[in-house]
Design a protein around this motif. Sequence first.
Motif, PDB file in Angstrom:
ATOM      1  N   PRO A 139       0.828  -1.214   0.000  1.00  0.00           N
ATOM      2  CA  PRO A 139       0.000   0.000   0.000  1.00  0.00           C
ATOM      3  C   PRO A 139       0.860   1.260   0.000  1.00  0.00           C
ATOM      4  N   ALA A 140       0.457   2.248  -0.810  1.00  0.00           N
ATOM      5  CA  ALA A 140       1.119   3.544  -0.772  1.00  0.00           C
ATOM      6  C   ALA A 140       0.752   4.283   0.508  1.00  0.00           C
ATOM      7  N   GLU A 141      -0.466   4.085   0.968  1.00  0.00           N
ATOM      8  CA  GLU A 141      -0.945   4.659   2.235  1.00  0.00           C
ATOM      9  C   GLU A 141      -1.693   3.564   3.002  1.00  0.00           C
ATOM     10  N   TRP A 142      -1.247   3.317   4.223  1.00  0.00           N
ATOM     11  CA  TRP A 142      -1.839   2.242   5.020  1.00  0.00           C
ATOM     12  C   TRP A 142      -3.140   2.744   5.642  1.00  0.00           C
ATOM     13  N   ARG A 143      -4.271   2.213   5.159  1.00  0.00           N
ATOM     14  CA  ARG A 143      -5.596   2.667   5.583  1.00  0.00           C
ATOM     15  C   ARG A 143      -6.125   1.759   6.701  1.00  0.00           C
ATOM     16  N   PHE A 144      -5.807   2.107   7.928  1.00  0.00           N
ATOM     17  CA  PHE A 144      -6.275   1.325   9.067  1.00  0.00           C
ATOM     18  C   PHE A 144      -7.781   1.467   9.268  1.00  0.00           C
ATOM     19  N   GLU A 145      -8.351   2.521   8.715  1.00  0.00           N
ATOM     20  CA  GLU A 145      -9.788   2.728   8.880  1.00  0.00           C
ATOM     21  C   GLU A 145     -10.613   1.680   8.144  1.00  0.00           C
ATOM     22  N   ASN A 146      -9.991   0.930   7.229  1.00  0.00           N
ATOM     23  CA  ASN A 146     -10.724  -0.133   6.542  1.00  0.00           C
ATOM     24  C   ASN A 146     -11.245  -1.175   7.528  1.00  0.00           C
ATOM     25  N   PHE A 147     -10.461  -1.458   8.559  1.00  0.00           N
ATOM     26  CA  PHE A 147     -10.864  -2.471   9.531  1.00  0.00           C
ATOM     27  C   PHE A 147     -12.035  -1.977  10.374  1.00  0.00           C
ATOM     28  N   THR A 148     -11.977  -0.727  10.794  1.00  0.00           N
ATOM     29  CA  THR A 148     -13.091  -0.168  11.561  1.00  0.00           C
ATOM     30  C   THR A 148     -14.362  -0.136  10.730  1.00  0.00           C
ATOM     31  N   LYS A 149     -14.234   0.282   9.478  1.00  0.00           N
ATOM     32  CA  LYS A 149     -15.390   0.360   8.596  1.00  0.00           C
ATOM     33  C   LYS A 149     -15.967  -1.029   8.328  1.00  0.00           C
ATOM     34  N   ALA A 150     -15.093  -2.021   8.107  1.00  0.00           N
ATOM     35  CA  ALA A 150     -15.561  -3.384   7.863  1.00  0.00           C
ATOM     36  C   ALA A 150     -16.263  -3.950   9.090  1.00  0.00           C
ATOM     37  N   TRP A 151     -15.718  -3.668  10.277  1.00  0.00           N
ATOM     38  CA  TRP A 151     -16.314  -4.179  11.520  1.00  0.00           C
ATOM     39  C   TRP A 151     -17.713  -3.590  11.731  1.00  0.00           C
ATOM     40  N   ILE A 152     -17.847  -2.293  11.491  1.00  0.00           N
ATOM     41  CA  ILE A 152     -19.133  -1.625  11.745  1.00  0.00           C
ATOM     42  C   ILE A 152     -20.142  -1.945  10.647  1.00  0.00           C
ATOM     43  N   GLU A 153     -19.763  -1.756   9.379  1.00  0.00           N
ATOM     44  CA  GLU A 153     -20.710  -1.969   8.289  1.00  0.00           C
ATOM     45  C   GLU A 153     -21.082  -3.441   8.134  1.00  0.00           C
ATOM     46  N   GLY A 154     -20.156  -4.322   8.414  1.00  0.00           N
ATOM     47  CA  GLY A 154     -20.450  -5.748   8.279  1.00  0.00           C
ATOM     48  C   GLY A 154     -21.080  -6.366   9.500  1.00  0.00           C
ATOM     49  N   GLY A 155     -21.170  -5.612  10.614  1.00  0.00           N
ATOM     50  CA  GLY A 155     -21.720  -6.179  11.846  1.00  0.00           C
ATOM     51  C   GLY A 155     -20.950  -7.397  12.312  1.00  0.00           C
ATOM     52  N   LEU A 156     -19.610  -7.314  12.248  1.00  0.00           N
ATOM     53  CA  LEU A 156     -18.783  -8.482  12.533  1.00  0.00           C
ATOM     54  C   LEU A 156     -18.850  -8.924  13.988  1.00  0.00           C
ATOM     55  N   GLY A 157     -19.239  -8.024  14.896  1.00  0.00           N
ATOM     56  CA  GLY A 157     -19.342  -8.410  16.300  1.00  0.00           C
ATOM     57  C   GLY A 157     -20.383  -9.503  16.489  1.00  0.00           C
ATOM     58  N   ALA A 158     -21.586  -9.313  15.916  1.00  0.00           N
ATOM     59  CA  ALA A 158     -22.643 -10.321  16.016  1.00  0.00           C
ATOM     60  C   ALA A 158     -22.250 -11.593  15.260  1.00  0.00           C
ATOM     61  N   LEU A 159     -21.575 -11.426  14.118  1.00  0.00           N
ATOM     62  CA  LEU A 159     -21.151 -12.595  13.348  1.00  0.00           C
ATOM     63  C   LEU A 159     -20.120 -13.420  14.112  1.00  0.00           C
ATOM     64  N   PHE A 160     -19.223 -12.739  14.823  1.00  0.00           N
ATOM     65  CA  PHE A 160     -18.249 -13.453  15.661  1.00  0.00           C
ATOM     66  C   PHE A 160     -18.961 -14.289  16.712  1.00  0.00           C
ATOM     67  N   LEU A 161     -19.958 -13.705  17.374  1.00  0.00           N
ATOM     68  CA  LEU A 161     -20.695 -14.431  18.414  1.00  0.00           C
ATOM     69  C   LEU A 161     -21.406 -15.642  17.818  1.00  0.00           C
ATOM     70  N   ASN A 162     -22.066 -15.465  16.675  1.00  0.00           N
ATOM     71  CA  ASN A 162     -22.743 -16.592  16.030  1.00  0.00           C
ATOM     72  C   ASN A 162     -21.758 -17.695  15.665  1.00  0.00           C
ATOM     73  N   THR A 163     -20.601 -17.307  15.146  1.00  0.00           N
ATOM     74  CA  THR A 163     -19.604 -18.300  14.730  1.00  0.00           C
ATOM     75  C   THR A 163     -19.050 -19.055  15.931  1.00  0.00           C
ATOM     76  N   ILE A 164     -18.819 -18.351  17.020  1.00  0.00           N
ATOM     77  CA  ILE A 164     -18.313 -19.007  18.236  1.00  0.00           C
ATOM     78  C   ILE A 164     -19.332 -20.004  18.767  1.00  0.00           C
ATOM     79  N   ILE A 165     -20.614 -19.620  18.767  1.00  0.00           N
ATOM     80  CA  ILE A 165     -21.664 -20.524  19.252  1.00  0.00           C
ATOM     81  C   ILE A 165     -21.758 -21.770  18.374  1.00  0.00           C
ATOM     82  N   VAL A 166     -21.810 -21.558  17.054  1.00  0.00           N
ATOM     83  CA  VAL A 166     -21.924 -22.688  16.130  1.00  0.00           C
ATOM     84  C   VAL A 166     -20.700 -23.597  16.232  1.00  0.00           C
ATOM     85  N   THR A 167     -19.524 -23.000  16.294  1.00  0.00           N
ATOM     86  CA  THR A 167     -18.295 -23.797  16.360  1.00  0.00           C
ATOM     87  C   THR A 167     -18.203 -24.562  17.667  1.00  0.00           C
ATOM     88  N   GLY A 168     -18.453 -23.888  18.781  1.00  0.00           N
ATOM     89  CA  GLY A 168     -18.333 -24.536  20.080  1.00  0.00           C
ATOM     90  C   GLY A 168     -19.295 -25.695  20.254  1.00  0.00           C
TER      91      GLY A 168
END
Length: 280
Positions: A54-83
């Motif tokens: 990258p010419a410019e390291w865009r750390f905000e991509n991770f924050t945007k992906a976490w919020i727009e994708g709702g990854l917090g709820a997806l993490f919880l669902n994945t942990i429940i299903v996996t466990g």
Amino acid sequence: MSSNTDARPRTPGEWLQFGAGSVIVTVMCFPAIWMVYSAFKSNREIFRSPFGLPAEWRFENFTKAWIEGGLGALFLNTIIVTGLGVAMSVFFASMAAYAFTRLDFPGRRALARLFLVGLLLPPPAVAIALFTQLSALGLINTLWALILTNGAWTIALTTYLLGGYFRSLKREMEEAALLEGANRFQIFWHVVMPLVKPAMITVAILNAINIWNELLFALLFISDDAKRTLPAGIVRFSGYHSTDYSLIFAALTITTIPIMIFYFICQRHVMRGLTAAVAE
């Protein structure tokens, strides 16, 4: 004081092995490395220079992906299903492996071979049948659809691996427990299970990785975005008219790194469990 002798020079064969191993490791690791540094790029930069840093390291991509994708709820669902899927698989497979290797009952060999059929069937071959059964049970669009499906799907391989480990165990302790009046379940739970702990940990780790990364069933059986798992939830970033590849790479990195860390932490248990039966 004696002088240190020079190290033995490598032979051409050893250099060839080292070079071949380095190439294989590089080829295997590069996609993961490329995914990680691509997560810091913009969409334009990904297309203009797909393999460059990258010419410019865009750390905000991770924050945007976490919020727009709702990854917090997806993490919880994945942990429940996996466990729960891993717990189900290991529990029932351990009892099946013990029965096939220690008990003598009519049809034992035929039933054991039938279990191995589960190793040959690809998931798409049974997807329609599973969808029909889950619909009849009212489990479509619930986490139980993924828990039961993934747990049952990994039972065949888990039974096969544990069966090989059970066969390596000697029967003296079990026979002594029988003479003292213990029943079969007590022998299984209190005598055999502690002995196969390394193998149990190994299959649990392998099943956890497989269920964590499972995509087909998660797409087929879940239509509610709030109930999706991580692999299926990343599909949100791909639309009909445009795809935000920078957010996809960021979401993939967030999804992949935890399970990679988990494996690296537990890899010694995996190696110990896979080699224990051979050592016996």
